[in-house]
Motif scaffolding. Structure first.
Motif, PDB file in Angstrom:
ATOM      1  N   SER A  61      -8.369   4.845  -1.924  1.00  0.00           N
ATOM      2  CA  SER A  61      -9.034   5.703  -1.340  1.00  0.00           C
ATOM      3  C   SER A  61      -9.857   6.453  -2.009  1.00  0.00           C
ATOM      4  O   SER A  61     -11.313   6.619  -2.232  1.00  0.00           O
ATOM      5  N   ASP A  62      -9.225   6.949  -3.125  1.00  0.00           N
ATOM      6  CA  ASP A  62      -9.898   7.937  -4.158  1.00  0.00           C
ATOM      7  C   ASP A  62     -11.069   6.893  -5.140  1.00  0.00           C
ATOM      8  O   ASP A  62     -11.780   7.450  -5.690  1.00  0.00           O
ATOM      9  N   PHE A  63     -10.578   5.532  -5.173  1.00  0.00           N
ATOM     10  CA  PHE A  63     -11.511   4.600  -5.970  1.00  0.00           C
ATOM     11  C   PHE A  63     -12.684   4.272  -5.152  1.00  0.00           C
ATOM     12  O   PHE A  63     -13.410   3.414  -5.669  1.00  0.00           O
ATOM     13  N   GLY A  64     -12.760   4.558  -3.797  1.00  0.00           N
ATOM     14  CA  GLY A  64     -13.806   4.184  -2.950  1.00  0.00           C
ATOM     15  C   GLY A  64     -13.463   3.027  -2.202  1.00  0.00           C
ATOM     16  O   GLY A  64     -14.360   2.251  -1.489  1.00  0.00           O
ATOM     17  N   VAL A  65     -12.436   2.397  -2.256  1.00  0.00           N
ATOM     18  CA  VAL A  65     -11.963   1.230  -1.195  1.00  0.00           C
ATOM     19  C   VAL A  65     -10.983   1.941   0.027  1.00  0.00           C
ATOM     20  O   VAL A  65     -10.127   2.500  -0.288  1.00  0.00           O
ATOM     21  N   ASP A  66     -11.493   1.491   1.037  1.00  0.00           N
ATOM     22  CA  ASP A  66     -11.042   1.788   2.339  1.00  0.00           C
ATOM     23  C   ASP A  66      -9.376   1.093   2.545  1.00  0.00           C
ATOM     24  O   ASP A  66      -9.730  -0.094   2.681  1.00  0.00           O
ATOM     25  N   PRO A  67      -8.339   1.643   2.366  1.00  0.00           N
ATOM     26  CA  PRO A  67      -7.065   0.950   2.253  1.00  0.00           C
ATOM     27  C   PRO A  67      -6.835   0.426   3.727  1.00  0.00           C
ATOM     28  O   PRO A  67      -6.200  -0.565   3.821  1.00  0.00           O
ATOM     29  N   SER A  68      -7.373   1.108   4.809  1.00  0.00           N
ATOM     30  CA  SER A  68      -7.159   0.280   6.149  1.00  0.00           C
ATOM     31  C   SER A  68      -7.855  -0.926   6.479  1.00  0.00           C
ATOM     32  O   SER A  68      -7.434  -1.880   7.136  1.00  0.00           O
ATOM     33  N   ALA A  69      -9.174  -1.039   5.649  1.00  0.00           N
ATOM     34  CA  ALA A  69      -9.811  -2.263   5.668  1.00  0.00           C
ATOM     35  C   ALA A  69      -9.298  -3.092   5.052  1.00  0.00           C
ATOM     36  O   ALA A  69      -9.420  -4.517   5.410  1.00  0.00           O
ATOM     37  N   LEU A  70      -8.108  -2.953   3.897  1.00  0.00           N
ATOM     38  CA  LEU A  70      -7.776  -3.943   3.373  1.00  0.00           C
ATOM     39  C   LEU A  70      -6.713  -4.941   4.197  1.00  0.00           C
ATOM     40  O   LEU A  70      -6.503  -6.053   3.870  1.00  0.00           O
ATOM     41  N   LEU A 102       0.777  -1.310  -0.008  1.00  0.00           N
ATOM     42  CA  LEU A 102      -0.117  -0.056   0.022  1.00  0.00           C
ATOM     43  C   LEU A 102       0.883   1.237   0.190  1.00  0.00           C
ATOM     44  O   LEU A 102       0.400   2.258  -0.456  1.00  0.00           O
ATOM     45  N   ALA A 103       2.155   1.143   0.422  1.00  0.00           N
ATOM     46  CA  ALA A 103       2.934   2.284   0.386  1.00  0.00           C
ATOM     47  C   ALA A 103       3.759   2.525  -0.882  1.00  0.00           C
ATOM     48  O   ALA A 103       4.452   3.397  -0.966  1.00  0.00           O
ATOM     49  N   ARG A 104       3.622   1.606  -1.881  1.00  0.00           N
ATOM     50  CA  ARG A 104       4.233   1.824  -3.021  1.00  0.00           C
ATOM     51  C   ARG A 104       3.575   3.117  -3.786  1.00  0.00           C
ATOM     52  O   ARG A 104       2.515   3.500  -3.543  1.00  0.00           O
ATOM     53  N   THR A 105       4.360   3.835  -4.664  1.00  0.00           N
ATOM     54  CA  THR A 105       4.294   5.021  -5.434  1.00  0.00           C
ATOM     55  C   THR A 105       4.189   4.908  -6.746  1.00  0.00           C
ATOM     56  O   THR A 105       5.037   4.133  -7.060  1.00  0.00           O
ATOM     57  N   THR A 142       0.489   7.401  -3.340  1.00  0.00           N
ATOM     58  CA  THR A 142       0.411   5.890  -3.067  1.00  0.00           C
ATOM     59  C   THR A 142      -0.420   5.038  -3.378  1.00  0.00           C
ATOM     60  O   THR A 142      -1.579   5.450  -3.971  1.00  0.00           O
ATOM     61  N   LEU A 143      -0.271   3.815  -3.418  1.00  0.00           N
ATOM     62  CA  LEU A 143      -1.270   2.691  -3.867  1.00  0.00           C
ATOM     63  C   LEU A 143      -2.620   3.170  -2.763  1.00  0.00           C
ATOM     64  O   LEU A 143      -3.670   2.868  -3.206  1.00  0.00           O
ATOM     65  N   ALA A 144      -2.284   3.342  -1.689  1.00  0.00           N
ATOM     66  CA  ALA A 144      -3.212   3.475  -0.557  1.00  0.00           C
ATOM     67  C   ALA A 144      -3.946   4.594  -0.898  1.00  0.00           C
ATOM     68  O   ALA A 144      -5.281   4.211  -0.831  1.00  0.00           O
TER      69      ALA A 144
END
Length: 431
Positions: free
Chosen positions: A169-178, A154-157, A163-165
């Motif tokens: 998030s911008d796509f509507g998927v919660d990165p913390s929930a992943l 998720l920290a990849r850029t 970042t991938l995170a």
């Protein structure tokens, strides 16, 4: 299960393929629908509608995968899973991944129309972001389902530093929930996974075979090589007194190509990009980065490529007094398809009088990560001219319909199959 005549399903397939093809990014070649793009977001709403129209219960999971459920008689039984992806590469075609999703929906229609009731739930999945992306991580949705997506991922850029995170998030998927998403690990593992896909190669077309049953999916080793020389004026530094990093990189390009040409069957090696740190047209290149990959289903040959190429590239660079530094990463190891799934798919094709051929896959797929969860198999259908990842990618609806018929009957056979803990190695062919 009696298989429907192919002519009964080509109309629906044509309509579905045309409908999804409407979603593409303006100004880009071919059918561009990259992960996290607006065209991809809009297309997945359309796919969800197609799932509902096929009679499936639909939801989007915490990893962004679209999942359609056809209820079986025993909801406690481990489910069957099929599907693929609907994102594309930049300038891609209309069939890669797409036939695995739309073909699975057509298989559901066939099962419902035939009155075949499965014991298990059947899950049709449109996996999020299978294709490569600027974050350097493919198969996002299936990785997450297999519990293989990490905080480091998720920290990849990307090239802009995003970042991938943040993209999630911008796509509507919660990165913390992943990170807490359990996917289908543990007791949630499926009974089996089966994916319909275009071959993306020329073997089936060249052999005149309508169906390929995948034996293994290629392993992929990726490398980044940095070549360090000395910057000099390109007009005044004599040719025999240069430490030209670009020349060393060019030698490496040829060395990598030679490695691929000397590979056993189904081995390839490719340089995908060269980057010169200097933008000046009159400076001898002093820092050049090379990006490449090596693929094969032969584990022995693939495991030896790192050492062979490291030695060859270093030796050639030294001839030009240039330093070479290589770093490697494994995208995925060689993954073998389940022998039992191969046999059942072959039985389904043979029962319908459809010729088939055992083939390896030189491309990676979501099936790689699903194989960590359940017995995995893939069914290939021909690609015209072997072309893929380009606008010219083509497979006829008659060929897709043949694949759907085999997919549907194999799912029925898998529904009642009891997998043995002892590997079964028989591979049958109608050749």
């Amino acid at each position: 299960m009696p298989l429907s005549d192919a002519g009964e399903i080509t109309g629906r397939l044509n309509s579905a393929l045309s409908g999804l093809a409407e979603f593409r990014t303006a100004g880009r070649p071919g059918w561009t629908r990259e992960v996290f793009s607006e065209s991809y977001r809009d297309s997945r709403q359309w796919v969800a509608g197609q799932m509902k129209a096929a009679g499936l219960e639909v939801h989007k999971d915490a990893a962004g995968n679209l999942v359609g459920r056809l209820a079986g008689r025993n909801p406690a039984a481990k489910p069957l899973v099929t599907g693929s992806h609907t994102d594309t590469v930049d300038g891609g075609g209309r069939f890669d991944g797409v036939v695995g999703v739309l073909g699975a929906l057509e298989a559901v229609q066939m099962l419902r129309e035939s009155g075949a009731a499965l014991e298990r739930d059947l899950l049709v999945v449109d996996f999020l972001g299978e294709e490569s992306n600027p974050f350097g991580l493919s198969c996002l949705g299936s990785r997450a389902l297999a519990g293989e997506l990490t905080a480091a991922d998720l920290a990849r850029t990307d090239y802009s530093g995003k970042t991938l995170a943040a993209a999630y998030s911008d796509f509507g998927v919660d990165p913390s929930a992943l990170l807490s998403f359990k996917g289908w690990t543990g007791s949630r593992r499926p009974h089996a996974y089966l994916e319909l896909h275009i071959e993306q190669g020329s073997t089936l077309e060249a052999r005149g075979m309508p169906i390929g049953i995948v034996t293994a999916i290629t392993g992929i080793e990726r490398l980044v090589a940095s070549f360090t020389g000395t910057p000099d004026h390109a007009g005044t530094r004599p040719m025999d007194d240069r430490r030209d990093a670009m020349v060393a990189a060019a030698e490496a390009v040829l060395a990598i190509r030679s490695e691929g040409c000397g590979a056993p069957e189904h081995g390839v090696a490719t340089v995908t990009r060269l980057e010169n740190a200097s933008r000046s047209p009159n400076v001898v290149p002093s820092l050049v980065r090379l990006y490449g990959e090596v693929r094969s289903v032969d584990e022995s040959w693939l495991s030896g490529t790192r050492g062979r190429l490291a030695a060859e590239i270093a030796a050639r660079a030294a001839e030009h007094d240039v330093e070479a530094d290589l770093s490697w990463s494994t995208d995925n190891t060689v993954v073998r398809a389940s022998d039992s799934v191969q046999d059942l798919a072959g039985d389904a094709a043979s029962a319908a009088g459809i010729g088939w051929l055992p083939v390896p896959s030189g491309a990676t797929h979501d099936a790689v990560h699903m194989a960590a969860l359940a017995p995995m198999g893939m069914i290939f259908i021909p690609s015209a001219g072997g072309k893929s990842h380009c606008p010219e990618e083509f497979t006829s609806t008659d060929q897709i319909a043949t694949g759907v018929r085999v997919l549907a009957d194999t799912l029925v056979r898998l529904d009642s199959h009891k997998f043995s803990t002892t590997p079964h190695t028989t591979q049958r062919s109608t050749l």
